[in-house]
Enzyme design. Structure first.
Site, PDB file in Angstrom:
ATOM      1  N   SER A  71       0.827  -1.205   0.000  1.00 40.95           N
ATOM      2  CA  SER A  71       0.000   0.000   0.000  1.00 40.95           C
ATOM      3  C   SER A  71       0.856   1.248   0.000  1.00 40.95           C
ATOM      4  CB  SER A  71      -0.898   0.002   1.239  1.00 40.95           C
ATOM      5  OG  SER A  71      -1.540   1.244   1.413  1.00 40.95           O
ATOM      6  N   ALA A  72       0.319   2.329  -0.553  1.00 45.28           N
ATOM      7  CA  ALA A  72       0.979   3.630  -0.443  1.00 45.28           C
ATOM      8  C   ALA A  72       1.033   4.097   1.003  1.00 45.28           C
ATOM      9  CB  ALA A  72       0.248   4.657  -1.301  1.00 45.28           C
ATOM     10  N   TYR A  96      -2.345  -0.287  10.237  1.00 47.04           N
ATOM     11  CA  TYR A  96      -2.493  -0.922   8.920  1.00 47.04           C
ATOM     12  C   TYR A  96      -1.242  -0.712   8.075  1.00 47.04           C
ATOM     13  CZ  TYR A  96      -3.620  -1.303   3.999  1.00 47.04           C
ATOM     14  OH  TYR A  96      -3.567  -1.612   2.656  1.00 47.04           O
ATOM     15  N   LYS A 139       1.841  -3.464   6.629  1.00 47.79           N
ATOM     16  CA  LYS A 139       2.351  -3.588   5.258  1.00 47.79           C
ATOM     17  C   LYS A 139       3.859  -3.351   5.212  1.00 47.79           C
ATOM     18  CE  LYS A 139      -1.528  -4.499   3.114  1.00 47.79           C
ATOM     19  NZ  LYS A 139      -1.728  -5.801   2.437  1.00 47.79           N
ATOM     20  N   LEU A 199     -13.632   7.292  -0.717  1.00 44.17           N
ATOM     21  CA  LEU A 199     -14.475   8.321  -1.319  1.00 44.17           C
ATOM     22  C   LEU A 199     -15.445   7.784  -2.369  1.00 44.17           C
ATOM     23  CD1 LEU A 199     -15.225  11.310  -1.724  1.00 44.17           C
ATOM     24  CD2 LEU A 199     -13.328  11.461  -3.364  1.00 44.17           C
ATOM     25  N   ARG A 227      -9.720  14.672   9.201  1.00 43.69           N
ATOM     26  CA  ARG A 227      -9.397  13.474   9.975  1.00 43.69           C
ATOM     27  C   ARG A 227      -7.934  13.536  10.406  1.00 43.69           C
ATOM     28  NH1 ARG A 227     -11.643   9.214   5.592  1.00 43.69           N
ATOM     29  NH2 ARG A 227     -10.218  10.502   4.379  1.00 43.69           N
TER      30      ARG A 227
END
Length: 345
Positions: A124-125, A148, A152, A199, A291
């Site tokens: 993941s980025a 998370y 990774k 989104l 957030r």
């Protein structure tokens, strides 16, 4: 040639299974169905017009995983299985370390036991953390900001150490940016339970009437319209990236990380406007507080994947929105197959 696809019933997994089957690979799909549904596997078979074996197995169940390898001649693994919600990872970090890190260790142990050392891995980025330099290349500093992302990062480090110890391993680590859209058939797509974290499914559920409005988390970022900018990639392009990576690992050895993104950043407001333009649906929204940990801008430098894998994203923003909407229209409740409610005039 037979490929084991762990987490193959999920969003990225199902689309990758379709592409693998189209390319002529045989596959074995392994999934716990903890955040996916068996119906998704049925629809992959329907789209590809091919059957394959499905195994309801948790990666941490080593004996069951050994059985899968004993009963099937596996030539390589595409590894998606794991938990993926950032917010949930903060609330339940042990679940994430158990599933993502320990699950990967057990998988590698069993692969090594059976002499299977070709692997494409879902990363993941999120491993980049809050880097400020754009676009983000693979050599950018790594600094995940949540459990998370750290799972990774740990997976990546474990796989690099594994290759140092045994040079027969061939591993491609794929760092995704923001997968969106759905298969052009409208038969498989992103099926979510509860309120979406991302989104695009939030937009489609507002458009279809399942949710009231889109929450925009902050409009005071230093961007063109004040909303966050992200790199969105069509799920089919992402799936095809896995095939290119698989070809690479089957042809040699080593361990390398690759960004899979478009290299183009779109803001939240641009995404809403594009969806309205493509679908003709009005999307109500409201601005709420940022957030914690959200960065203003994040988009990929995909040059390495283009140069080394011969892969490049082909589908644009309009196709992303149109395919996401087709999936949502055809599957009001996702894979639950419940009847869509009739709107009263």
């Amino acid at each position: 040639m037979s490929i084991l696809v762990t987490g193959g019933a999920g969003y990225i997994g199902t689309h990758t299974c379709v592409e693998l089957l189209k390319k002529g690979y045989d596959i074995v799909v392994l999934d716990t169905l903890s955040n996916s549904k068996r119906e998704s596997v049925n629809r992959v078979m329907e789209i590809a017009c091919r059957n394959f074996k499905f195994e309801h197995v948790d990666l941490v169940e080593k004996k069951e995983l050994e059985r899968v390898f004993t009963e099937n001649k596996i030539d390589g693994v595409v590894h998606f299985a794991g938990l993926k919600a950032v917010g949930e990872s903060v609330e339940k970090p042990l679940d994430y370390y158990r599933n993502n890190v320990i699950g990967t260790i057990v998988l590698c142990e069993v692969m090594q036991q059976f002499g299977v050392k070709n692997m494409v891995v879902s990363s993941s980025a999120a491993v980049y953390g809050t880097t400020q330099k754009m676009p983000i290349a693979e050599d950018a500093p790594l600094g995940p900001a949540n459990p998370y992302g750290r799972t990774k990062f740990m997976m990546e480090e474990i796989l690099r150490d594994l290759y140092v110890a045994d040079k027969e391993w061939s591993i491609a680590i794929l760092r995704y940016f923001n997968p969106v859209g759905a298969h052009e058939s409208g038969r498989i797509g992103e099926d979510l339970s509860g309120i979406p974290n991302n989104l695009t499914p939030y937009i489609t559920q507002v458009a279809i009437g399942r949710l009231k409005e889109v929450n925009i988390f902050g409009n005071d970022f230093h961007t063109k319209d004040g909303t966050g900018v992200r790199d969105y990639i069509h799920i089919t392009d992402l799936a095809k990236g896995h095939l290119k990576a698989l070809e690479k690992v089957l042809a040699g050895n080593g361990v390398e990380a690759y960004n899979l993104g478009t290299g183009i950043g779109y803001s939240v407001m641009e995404m809403i406007a594009a969806f309205e333009r493509v679908t003709g649906q009005k999307i109500p929204y409201k601005v709420v507080n940022r957030r914690p940990g959200d960065v203003a801008v994040s988009y990929a430098d995909p040059a390495k994947a283009r140069r080394v894998l011969g892969w490049e994203a082909q589908k644009g923003l309009d196709e992303m929105c149109a395919d996401a909407w087709k999936w949502q229209k055809n599957n009001f409740y996702g894979f639950n197959n419940k009847k869509q409610p009739v709107k009263e005039e």
